[in-house]
Design a protein around this motif. Structure first.
Motif, PDB file in Angstrom:
ATOM      1  N   VAL A 209       0.845  -1.193   0.000  1.00  0.00           N
ATOM      2  CA  VAL A 209       0.000   0.000   0.000  1.00  0.00           C
ATOM      3  C   VAL A 209       0.883   1.246   0.000  1.00  0.00           C
ATOM      4  O   VAL A 209       0.643   2.205  -0.738  1.00  0.00           O
ATOM      5  CB  VAL A 209      -0.952   0.000   1.216  1.00  0.00           C
ATOM      6  CG1 VAL A 209      -1.675   1.332   1.344  1.00  0.00           C
ATOM      7  CG2 VAL A 209      -1.952  -1.143   1.111  1.00  0.00           C
ATOM      8  N   LYS A 210       1.927   1.231   0.808  1.00  0.00           N
ATOM      9  CA  LYS A 210       2.835   2.378   0.889  1.00  0.00           C
ATOM     10  C   LYS A 210       3.498   2.644  -0.453  1.00  0.00           C
ATOM     11  O   LYS A 210       3.570   3.799  -0.914  1.00  0.00           O
ATOM     12  CB  LYS A 210       3.882   2.117   1.966  1.00  0.00           C
ATOM     13  CG  LYS A 210       4.806   3.290   2.245  1.00  0.00           C
ATOM     14  CD  LYS A 210       5.709   2.964   3.425  1.00  0.00           C
ATOM     15  CE  LYS A 210       6.584   4.150   3.801  1.00  0.00           C
ATOM     16  NZ  LYS A 210       7.413   3.855   5.007  1.00  0.00           N
ATOM     17  N   GLN A 211       3.963   1.592  -1.133  1.00  0.00           N
ATOM     18  CA  GLN A 211       4.606   1.752  -2.442  1.00  0.00           C
ATOM     19  C   GLN A 211       3.626   2.276  -3.481  1.00  0.00           C
ATOM     20  O   GLN A 211       3.961   3.161  -4.276  1.00  0.00           O
ATOM     21  CB  GLN A 211       5.187   0.416  -2.895  1.00  0.00           C
ATOM     22  CG  GLN A 211       6.398  -0.039  -2.102  1.00  0.00           C
ATOM     23  CD  GLN A 211       6.776  -1.484  -2.395  1.00  0.00           C
ATOM     24  OE1 GLN A 211       5.941  -2.287  -2.811  1.00  0.00           O
ATOM     25  NE2 GLN A 211       8.041  -1.808  -2.165  1.00  0.00           N
ATOM     26  N   ALA A 212       2.402   1.737  -3.472  1.00  0.00           N
ATOM     27  CA  ALA A 212       1.408   2.155  -4.464  1.00  0.00           C
ATOM     28  C   ALA A 212       1.043   3.622  -4.282  1.00  0.00           C
ATOM     29  O   ALA A 212       0.946   4.372  -5.269  1.00  0.00           O
ATOM     30  CB  ALA A 212       0.159   1.277  -4.355  1.00  0.00           C
TER      31      ALA A 212
ATOM     32  N   PHE B 162       2.229   2.719  20.001  1.00  0.00           N
ATOM     33  CA  PHE B 162       2.097   2.984  18.568  1.00  0.00           C
ATOM     34  C   PHE B 162       3.358   3.645  18.022  1.00  0.00           C
ATOM     35  O   PHE B 162       3.836   4.636  18.575  1.00  0.00           O
ATOM     36  CB  PHE B 162       0.888   3.873  18.285  1.00  0.00           C
ATOM     37  CG  PHE B 162      -0.432   3.189  18.453  1.00  0.00           C
ATOM     38  CD1 PHE B 162      -0.840   2.197  17.564  1.00  0.00           C
ATOM     39  CD2 PHE B 162      -1.283   3.522  19.495  1.00  0.00           C
ATOM     40  CE1 PHE B 162      -2.056   1.563  17.713  1.00  0.00           C
ATOM     41  CE2 PHE B 162      -2.500   2.886  19.663  1.00  0.00           C
ATOM     42  CZ  PHE B 162      -2.889   1.908  18.760  1.00  0.00           C
ATOM     43  N   ALA B 163       3.840   3.118  16.903  1.00  0.00           N
ATOM     44  CA  ALA B 163       5.021   3.708  16.268  1.00  0.00           C
ATOM     45  C   ALA B 163       4.676   4.968  15.503  1.00  0.00           C
ATOM     46  O   ALA B 163       5.502   5.871  15.369  1.00  0.00           O
ATOM     47  CB  ALA B 163       5.674   2.680  15.327  1.00  0.00           C
ATOM     48  N   ILE B 164       3.446   5.037  14.970  1.00  0.00           N
ATOM     49  CA  ILE B 164       3.018   6.199  14.192  1.00  0.00           C
ATOM     50  C   ILE B 164       1.879   6.894  14.908  1.00  0.00           C
ATOM     51  O   ILE B 164       0.879   6.261  15.283  1.00  0.00           O
ATOM     52  CB  ILE B 164       2.572   5.787  12.772  1.00  0.00           C
ATOM     53  CG1 ILE B 164       3.764   5.248  11.979  1.00  0.00           C
ATOM     54  CG2 ILE B 164       1.941   6.969  12.026  1.00  0.00           C
ATOM     55  CD1 ILE B 164       3.413   4.799  10.571  1.00  0.00           C
ATOM     56  N   GLY B 165       2.017   8.190  15.096  1.00  0.00           N
ATOM     57  CA  GLY B 165       0.979   8.991  15.730  1.00  0.00           C
ATOM     58  C   GLY B 165       1.290  10.452  15.476  1.00  0.00           C
ATOM     59  O   GLY B 165       2.246  10.798  14.781  1.00  0.00           O
ATOM     60  N   ALA B 166       0.496  11.326  16.054  1.00  0.00           N
ATOM     61  CA  ALA B 166       0.728  12.748  15.870  1.00  0.00           C
ATOM     62  C   ALA B 166       2.020  13.176  16.512  1.00  0.00           C
ATOM     63  O   ALA B 166       2.692  14.068  16.040  1.00  0.00           O
ATOM     64  CB  ALA B 166      -0.445  13.543  16.451  1.00  0.00           C
TER      65      ALA B 166
ATOM     66  N   ALA C  65      -1.703   3.717   8.973  1.00  0.00           N
ATOM     67  CA  ALA C  65      -0.558   3.655   9.882  1.00  0.00           C
ATOM     68  C   ALA C  65      -0.008   2.231   9.971  1.00  0.00           C
ATOM     69  O   ALA C  65       1.215   2.031  10.049  1.00  0.00           O
ATOM     70  CB  ALA C  65      -0.950   4.166  11.262  1.00  0.00           C
ATOM     71  N   ALA C  66      -0.894   1.247   9.938  1.00  0.00           N
ATOM     72  CA  ALA C  66      -0.451  -0.151   9.979  1.00  0.00           C
ATOM     73  C   ALA C  66       0.330  -0.535   8.729  1.00  0.00           C
ATOM     74  O   ALA C  66       1.115  -1.481   8.749  1.00  0.00           O
ATOM     75  CB  ALA C  66      -1.658  -1.070  10.147  1.00  0.00           C
ATOM     76  N   GLN C  67       0.111   0.223   7.625  1.00  0.00           N
ATOM     77  CA  GLN C  67       0.842  -0.008   6.378  1.00  0.00           C
ATOM     78  C   GLN C  67       2.104   0.852   6.284  1.00  0.00           C
ATOM     79  O   GLN C  67       2.765   0.887   5.241  1.00  0.00           O
ATOM     80  CB  GLN C  67      -0.052   0.322   5.171  1.00  0.00           C
ATOM     81  CG  GLN C  67      -1.436  -0.275   5.191  1.00  0.00           C
ATOM     82  CD  GLN C  67      -1.429  -1.788   5.159  1.00  0.00           C
ATOM     83  OE1 GLN C  67      -0.603  -2.392   4.482  1.00  0.00           O
ATOM     84  NE2 GLN C  67      -2.338  -2.405   5.892  1.00  0.00           N
ATOM     85  N   GLY C  68       2.415   1.590   7.357  1.00  0.00           N
ATOM     86  CA  GLY C  68       3.584   2.461   7.347  1.00  0.00           C
ATOM     87  C   GLY C  68       3.351   3.802   6.689  1.00  0.00           C
ATOM     88  O   GLY C  68       4.305   4.519   6.377  1.00  0.00           O
ATOM     89  N   VAL C  69       2.091   4.171   6.490  1.00  0.00           N
ATOM     90  CA  VAL C  69       1.733   5.446   5.870  1.00  0.00           C
ATOM     91  C   VAL C  69       1.184   6.365   6.958  1.00  0.00           C
ATOM     92  O   VAL C  69       0.236   6.002   7.657  1.00  0.00           O
ATOM     93  CB  VAL C  69       0.672   5.255   4.767  1.00  0.00           C
ATOM     94  CG1 VAL C  69       0.283   6.603   4.158  1.00  0.00           C
ATOM     95  CG2 VAL C  69       1.180   4.294   3.698  1.00  0.00           C
ATOM     96  N   HIS C  70       1.757   7.550   7.108  1.00  0.00           N
ATOM     97  CA  HIS C  70       1.261   8.478   8.128  1.00  0.00           C
ATOM     98  C   HIS C  70       0.018   9.188   7.585  1.00  0.00           C
ATOM     99  O   HIS C  70       0.107   9.922   6.591  1.00  0.00           O
ATOM    100  CB  HIS C  70       2.331   9.507   8.496  1.00  0.00           C
ATOM    101  CG  HIS C  70       2.068  10.182   9.801  1.00  0.00           C
ATOM    102  ND1 HIS C  70       0.959  10.983  10.021  1.00  0.00           N
ATOM    103  CD2 HIS C  70       2.764  10.156  10.970  1.00  0.00           C
ATOM    104  CE1 HIS C  70       0.984  11.420  11.255  1.00  0.00           C
ATOM    105  NE2 HIS C  70       2.069  10.938  11.861  1.00  0.00           N
ATOM    106  N   PRO C  71      -1.126   9.004   8.232  1.00  0.00           N
ATOM    107  CA  PRO C  71      -2.372   9.541   7.674  1.00  0.00           C
ATOM    108  C   PRO C  71      -2.500  11.055   7.743  1.00  0.00           C
ATOM    109  O   PRO C  71      -3.357  11.633   7.059  1.00  0.00           O
ATOM    110  CB  PRO C  71      -3.458   8.868   8.522  1.00  0.00           C
ATOM    111  CG  PRO C  71      -2.782   8.558   9.818  1.00  0.00           C
ATOM    112  CD  PRO C  71      -1.367   8.217   9.455  1.00  0.00           C
ATOM    113  N   LEU C  72      -1.656  11.709   8.549  1.00  0.00           N
ATOM    114  CA  LEU C  72      -1.723  13.161   8.659  1.00  0.00           C
ATOM    115  C   LEU C  72      -0.650  13.862   7.833  1.00  0.00           C
ATOM    116  O   LEU C  72      -0.811  15.032   7.499  1.00  0.00           O
ATOM    117  CB  LEU C  72      -1.584  13.587  10.133  1.00  0.00           C
ATOM    118  CG  LEU C  72      -2.583  12.977  11.114  1.00  0.00           C
ATOM    119  CD1 LEU C  72      -2.348  13.537  12.510  1.00  0.00           C
ATOM    120  CD2 LEU C  72      -4.013  13.200  10.679  1.00  0.00           C
ATOM    121  N   ARG C  73       0.419  13.156   7.502  1.00  0.00           N
ATOM    122  CA  ARG C  73       1.535  13.784   6.787  1.00  0.00           C
ATOM    123  C   ARG C  73       1.678  13.297   5.349  1.00  0.00           C
ATOM    124  O   ARG C  73       2.110  14.049   4.480  1.00  0.00           O
ATOM    125  CB  ARG C  73       2.843  13.513   7.535  1.00  0.00           C
ATOM    126  CG  ARG C  73       2.840  14.067   8.950  1.00  0.00           C
ATOM    127  CD  ARG C  73       4.078  13.625   9.715  1.00  0.00           C
ATOM    128  NE  ARG C  73       3.947  13.935  11.137  1.00  0.00           N
ATOM    129  CZ  ARG C  73       4.671  13.365  12.092  1.00  0.00           C
ATOM    130  NH1 ARG C  73       5.593  12.465  11.776  1.00  0.00           N
ATOM    131  NH2 ARG C  73       4.494  13.688  13.355  1.00  0.00           N
TER     132      ARG C  73
END
Length: 376
Positions: free
Chosen positions: A118-121, A372-376, A149-157
């Motif tokens: 998902v991150k690559q696409a 969580f590794a990814i967050g605000a 976030a579970a796919q390594g994509v930051h949803p806010l950035r």
């Protein structure tokens, strides 16, 4: 003629206006109104279709509607005054679990099918992808953020997140205004039928048997009219139980297809409203009752939404999160109504394992958030 239920005192209000948005999981309200299931509990129901979740919020607060089919997270967003007006709110019961999805445009879905992550696409677009959800604090925003976030994509950035009413999602994807969306059905089925995109994830993969829509009202309504609130819970429990039968899912799909409700073909509604997975091997079917296992408004479910608001920087105030959840979720009213109906009430605690392997059990929220590794 149906005999009235005399378990409780007569409802203080006998005619109720219930708001809903054009979604398949409004089925319990549709069943309750069309089958006059409130008669034995002393109430009548008027369905009031709303164009968006913001309209549901505003009309609940103004009193133009008495209660509504609402996003779990909408109720908590209003309670906490995040991004809009604050008011004390009440969750009377859970109306359904599962039944939502994430659809991406055909090029993105094709890339993922071909083996890209998902991150690559998303990165291959060369720009921030535009992904829609239905309300800033709503369930769909939280499912989308959690999945990304579970796919390594930051949803806010890494993503441009926009709000669009559910009935506009498929059109926006067709028009190229979106790269994908998270919403309820039948709008994923509509987008796929129109060739605009494909479903790549089901929300039951993110949190199996997650709570989704709730029966919501202002807290002062439940306090002023407790007999009415119990009668409404009893009515919607009857509707949810009726929907357990496969033949009744077929029947309600036909009713929902009307222009007054969803205005979408019966076939598209029915395919993803079935009691089986509708051919989507990864998806758990939408659940409305299951002997009452669906419907208890467990406070820890509401508390989970508060943890996500903190995770994404939407809530920073020092408040007692558990006390907020306990005040919003009307467990006492629900228990009284369920007991009168002979419906078992599940336990307060329920552990769930999410798509990233994290376990939520309503316990130590600080430790849960710190993990969580990814967050605000």
């Amino acid at each position: 003629m149906t005999s009235p239920d005399t378990t409780f005192s007569a409802p203080e209000r006998t005619h109720l206006r219930l708001g809903f948005v054009a979604l398949s999981d409004a089925a319990p309200l549709a069943a309750a109104a069309l089958r006059d299931l409130g008669a034995r509990h002393g109430i009548t129901i008027e369905l009031c279709r709303q164009p968006s979740w913001a309209a549901v919020r505003d009309k609940l607060l103004s009193g133009e509607i008495d209660a509504a089919h609402a996003l779990y997270g909408l109720v908590y967003g209003v309670q906490l005054g995040i991004g809009g007006p604050q008011a004390d709110m009440a969750v009377l019961m859970v109306l359904n679990r599962n039944g939502q999805a994430i659809t991406l445009s055909r090029p993105l879905a094709d890339a993922i099918d071909a083996g890209a992550s998902v991150k690559q696409a998303l990165r291959a677009l060369g720009r921030p992808p535009v992904l829609a959800q239905t309300f800033p604090t709503g369930t769909h925003a939280m499912w989308l953020y959690y999945w990304l976030a579970a796919q390594g994509v930051h949803p806010l950035r890494d993503v441009q997140s926009v709000v669009i009413p559910p009935p506009r999602m498929a059109d926006a994807l067709v028009e190229g205004a979106l790269d994908g969306f998270c919403a309820g059905e039948p709008w994923h089925a509509v987008a796929q039928a129109r060739g605009a995109g494909r479903t790549v994830a089901y929300t039951s993969e993110i949190w199996p048997d997650h709570p989704e829509k709730v029966l919501a009202c202002r807290r002062d309504f439940a306090a002023l009219y407790p007999n009415t609130a119990r009668a409404l819970i009893r009515t919607l429990l009857d509707a949810c139980a009726w929907l357990d039968a496969p033949a009744h899912r077929t029947e309600i799909a036909g009713a929902l297809a009307s222009k007054e409700l969803l205005g979408v073909s019966r076939e598209l509604i029915e395919a993803r409203l079935a009691t089986t997975d509708g051919g989507a091997a990864r998806a758990l079917p939408v659940r409305f009752f299951d002997g009452g296992a669906v419907n208890y408004p467990r406070a820890s479910d509401g508390l989970w939404f508060i943890t996500q608001y903190r995770r994404w920087g939407m809530l920073n105030t020092d408040i007692d999160d558990a006390a907020i959840a306990a005040s919003v979720n009307q467990t006492a009213l629900y228990r009284e109504a369920a007991k009168a109906a002979g419906i078992a009430v599940p336990g307060e605690q329920r552990a769930a394992t999410f798509c990233d392997g994290r376990v939520w059990d309503g316990g130590d929220t600080a430790a849960y958030l710190a993990g969580f590794a990814i967050g605000a």
